[in-house]
Structure formats: C-alpha cells, structure tokens
Motif scaffolding. Structure first.
Motif, PDB file in Angstrom:
ATOM      1  N   ALA A 104       0.820  -1.172   0.003  1.00  0.00           N
ATOM      2  CA  ALA A 104      -0.125   0.112  -0.016  1.00  0.00           C
ATOM      3  C   ALA A 104       0.917   1.309   0.196  1.00  0.00           C
ATOM      4  O   ALA A 104       0.421   2.192  -0.667  1.00  0.00           O
ATOM      5  N   MET A 105       1.868   1.161   0.821  1.00  0.00           N
ATOM      6  CA  MET A 105       2.873   2.561   0.721  1.00  0.00           C
ATOM      7  C   MET A 105       3.353   2.397  -0.505  1.00  0.00           C
ATOM      8  O   MET A 105       3.623   3.632  -0.930  1.00  0.00           O
ATOM      9  N   ALA A 106       3.819   1.384  -1.502  1.00  0.00           N
ATOM     10  CA  ALA A 106       4.348   1.497  -2.671  1.00  0.00           C
ATOM     11  C   ALA A 106       3.437   2.207  -3.645  1.00  0.00           C
ATOM     12  O   ALA A 106       3.764   3.158  -4.518  1.00  0.00           O
ATOM     13  N   ALA A 107       2.017   1.960  -3.345  1.00  0.00           N
ATOM     14  CA  ALA A 107       0.764   2.556  -4.350  1.00  0.00           C
ATOM     15  C   ALA A 107       0.792   4.016  -3.666  1.00  0.00           C
ATOM     16  O   ALA A 107       0.834   5.011  -4.504  1.00  0.00           O
ATOM     17  N   PHE A 108       1.090   4.393  -2.543  1.00  0.00           N
ATOM     18  CA  PHE A 108       1.023   5.786  -2.096  1.00  0.00           C
ATOM     19  C   PHE A 108       2.137   6.653  -2.938  1.00  0.00           C
ATOM     20  O   PHE A 108       2.035   7.578  -3.713  1.00  0.00           O
ATOM     21  N   LEU A 109       3.445   6.062  -2.711  1.00  0.00           N
ATOM     22  CA  LEU A 109       4.427   6.613  -3.307  1.00  0.00           C
ATOM     23  C   LEU A 109       4.372   6.899  -4.827  1.00  0.00           C
ATOM     24  O   LEU A 109       4.577   7.876  -5.462  1.00  0.00           O
ATOM     25  N   GLY A 110       3.876   5.924  -5.599  1.00  0.00           N
ATOM     26  CA  GLY A 110       3.754   5.806  -6.939  1.00  0.00           C
ATOM     27  C   GLY A 110       2.640   7.034  -7.278  1.00  0.00           C
ATOM     28  O   GLY A 110       3.010   7.706  -8.245  1.00  0.00           O
ATOM     29  N   GLY A 111       1.523   6.846  -6.594  1.00  0.00           N
ATOM     30  CA  GLY A 111       0.474   7.916  -6.697  1.00  0.00           C
ATOM     31  C   GLY A 111       1.004   9.306  -6.431  1.00  0.00           C
ATOM     32  O   GLY A 111       0.547  10.497  -7.134  1.00  0.00           O
ATOM     33  N   THR A 112       1.674   9.554  -5.547  1.00  0.00           N
ATOM     34  CA  THR A 112       2.078  10.773  -5.098  1.00  0.00           C
ATOM     35  C   THR A 112       3.222  11.418  -5.690  1.00  0.00           C
ATOM     36  O   THR A 112       3.072  12.493  -6.293  1.00  0.00           O
ATOM     37  N   PHE A 115       3.267   9.563 -10.230  1.00  0.00           N
ATOM     38  CA  PHE A 115       2.028   9.847 -11.346  1.00  0.00           C
ATOM     39  C   PHE A 115       1.332  11.366 -10.939  1.00  0.00           C
ATOM     40  O   PHE A 115       0.858  11.886 -11.662  1.00  0.00           O
ATOM     41  N   ASP A 116       2.009  11.779  -9.810  1.00  0.00           N
ATOM     42  CA  ASP A 116       1.393  13.128  -9.394  1.00  0.00           C
ATOM     43  C   ASP A 116      -0.186  13.311  -9.667  1.00  0.00           C
ATOM     44  O   ASP A 116      -0.571  14.138 -10.126  1.00  0.00           O
ATOM     45  N   LEU A 117      -0.743  12.309  -8.855  1.00  0.00           N
ATOM     46  CA  LEU A 117      -2.376  12.293  -8.971  1.00  0.00           C
ATOM     47  C   LEU A 117      -2.960  13.078  -7.794  1.00  0.00           C
ATOM     48  O   LEU A 117      -4.271  13.211  -8.111  1.00  0.00           O
ATOM     49  N   GLY A 118      -2.164  13.502  -6.873  1.00  0.00           N
ATOM     50  CA  GLY A 118      -2.967  14.368  -5.851  1.00  0.00           C
ATOM     51  C   GLY A 118      -3.316  13.459  -4.804  1.00  0.00           C
ATOM     52  O   GLY A 118      -3.269  12.223  -4.960  1.00  0.00           O
ATOM     53  N   THR A 124      -6.837   6.642  -4.035  1.00  0.00           N
ATOM     54  CA  THR A 124      -7.561   5.590  -4.603  1.00  0.00           C
ATOM     55  C   THR A 124      -6.660   4.486  -4.977  1.00  0.00           C
ATOM     56  O   THR A 124      -6.938   3.502  -4.944  1.00  0.00           O
ATOM     57  N   MET A 125      -5.398   4.771  -5.170  1.00  0.00           N
ATOM     58  CA  MET A 125      -4.450   3.707  -5.501  1.00  0.00           C
ATOM     59  C   MET A 125      -4.258   2.906  -4.324  1.00  0.00           C
ATOM     60  O   MET A 125      -4.074   1.639  -4.319  1.00  0.00           O
ATOM     61  N   VAL A 126      -3.752   3.434  -3.172  1.00  0.00           N
ATOM     62  CA  VAL A 126      -3.605   2.911  -1.877  1.00  0.00           C
ATOM     63  C   VAL A 126      -5.066   1.953  -1.451  1.00  0.00           C
ATOM     64  O   VAL A 126      -5.095   0.762  -1.066  1.00  0.00           O
ATOM     65  N   PHE A 127      -6.179   2.605  -1.537  1.00  0.00           N
ATOM     66  CA  PHE A 127      -7.482   1.953  -1.367  1.00  0.00           C
ATOM     67  C   PHE A 127      -7.423   0.688  -2.300  1.00  0.00           C
ATOM     68  O   PHE A 127      -7.828  -0.254  -1.609  1.00  0.00           O
ATOM     69  N   SER A 128      -7.216   0.977  -3.422  1.00  0.00           N
ATOM     70  CA  SER A 128      -7.553  -0.241  -4.270  1.00  0.00           C
ATOM     71  C   SER A 128      -6.281  -1.251  -4.189  1.00  0.00           C
ATOM     72  O   SER A 128      -6.716  -2.703  -4.134  1.00  0.00           O
ATOM     73  N   THR A 129      -5.082  -0.866  -3.988  1.00  0.00           N
ATOM     74  CA  THR A 129      -3.937  -1.948  -3.466  1.00  0.00           C
ATOM     75  C   THR A 129      -4.220  -2.758  -2.300  1.00  0.00           C
ATOM     76  O   THR A 129      -4.080  -4.018  -2.157  1.00  0.00           O
ATOM     77  N   LEU A 130      -5.008  -1.903  -1.337  1.00  0.00           N
ATOM     78  CA  LEU A 130      -5.156  -2.777  -0.062  1.00  0.00           C
ATOM     79  C   LEU A 130      -6.241  -3.919  -0.217  1.00  0.00           C
ATOM     80  O   LEU A 130      -6.155  -5.101   0.215  1.00  0.00           O
TER      81      LEU A 130
END
Length: 212
Positions: A104-112, A115-118, A124-130
């Motif tokens: 989940a942390m990897a998803a957060f770092l990727g999204g932030t 990909f600069d998704l805000g 949403t990436m963390v949510f879906s990864t978990l």
C-alpha cells in the motif's frame, strides 16, 4: 465425523489468520502513513477503511470457512485452538500484515511522486491496493505447498465478485461520490495491480523460507 470436525477447525483457523493479518496491514499502513507522510493528507479516509473491511472480510472469509481442506484432515495432527494466537504465529501474522502495508505504501508513493495524482488519486491507488492485496492474500492463506489441492470454486468466485464490486466503487460516479475515489488510468491501475501481486509473492516467499 472426526475428519469433518478437523476440516471445520482448519478452516476456522484459516479465517482467523486471514482476518488478523489483513486488518494488521490496515493498521500498520495508517500508522506509517501518518508518521511518514501525514503532512500530505490522510493516508485513507474512514469510509474507505470501512469499505476495505466490508469487501475483503465478508465473502472471502465465508468462502475460506466453507473451503475444502488443503490436505487429508486425518493425516494432520489435531490442534489445540491456541496455536492460532500463539506468540510465534502472531509474529508471522504481523510480518504478513507489514508486507501488505508495504504494498500500500508503494502505491501511495507511486500515486504521489511518480504519477502526481494528488491526494484523491493517491488515496484511490492505496485503497485499491489494500483491497486487491487482501483478496490475493486469501490465496496465500489457503495455499497448499504440494499443489495437490487448489482453492475451491467458491473461494475463487468470492474473490472475483469482491474485486468486481470494488471496481464499481472506483469507476462509477456513485462510488466516486460516496468513497471519494477517482478513476485510475491504465498505468496507475497497472502499478496498483503490480503492488498487490508483489505482496502476494513476497508473503509466499517468506512463508517458504520459514517452512524450510
């Protein structure tokens, strides 16, 4: 009767294992998220945490409880019921929860940062990864190292149904308005799926090392 009793006991142990390790991942991620990146916003929204518990703890747990045993129950020594919550096993569950939280942390770092998704996109990436990593983790809990007893059709159906329901939350306007998600583009979605699959592989690798 003895075989059926042992099957039920083994399934109950799998359900407890699955629920404790999955919920440990949520706790560890939220604590780590606030400690490391709290200045960037909430790691997850409360309604998202509730949904993770609902979608990952309901159908998969019921299916694990009704699954056929991975081995002949009469060839396995009976348990006492306390081994599930023994100190050694709790460490094992904590390690598995930490691996899922790392995904989940990897998803957060990727999204932030990638990909600069805000905040909404990263959540949403963390949510879906978990959600996806916990669903895949059910396969780890049920895993038969010999490969002679694959997961039953009810477990596979429960995982597929839960994943499909979650996609509705991410990709429909109603789900987005309730859970404050944003639709993920193909590349962030691939990152999310990759993080989830990586946690499954990592858990299975650690289990293999511990077994040897």
């Amino acid at each position: 009767a003895i075989a059926e009793g042992r099957r039920l006991f083994a399934n109950l142990r799998n359900v407890v294992h699955y629920l404790l390790s999955a919920n440990a991942s949520e706790v560890l991620y939220v604590v780590a998220g606030f400690a490391l990146f709290g200045h960037l916003g909430e790691p997850l929204l409360p309604v998202q945490l509730l949904w993770i518990n609902l979608v990952s703890d309901s159908l998969p747990a019921v299916a694990l409880g009704a699954d056929r045993p991975a081995s002949n129950p009469l060839e396995v020594p009976p348990g006492t019921g306390r081994d599930v919550l023994s100190g050694k096993n709790m460490i094992r569950l904590a390690i598995q929860g930490a691996i899922l939280a790392a995904g989940a942390m990897a998803a957060f770092l990727g999204g932030t940062f990638v990909f600069d998704l805000g905040p909404a996109g990263a959540q949403t990436m963390v949510f879906s990864t978990l959600v996806l990593s916990q669903l895949l983790h059910a396969l780890n809990v049920r895993h038969d190292p010999s490969g002679s007893s694959p997961p039953g059709r009810w477990l596979i159906a429960a995982l597929a149904a839960s994943a499909a329901i979650h996609l509705l939350v991410v990709y429909t306007p109603l789900g987005a308005s309730v859970f404050r998600t944003v639709p993920l583009a193909p590349i962030p979605l691939a990152w999310t799926i990759g993080s989830s699959v990586a946690t499954m592989i990592a858990v299975r690798a650690v289990e293999s090392v511990q077994r040897r």
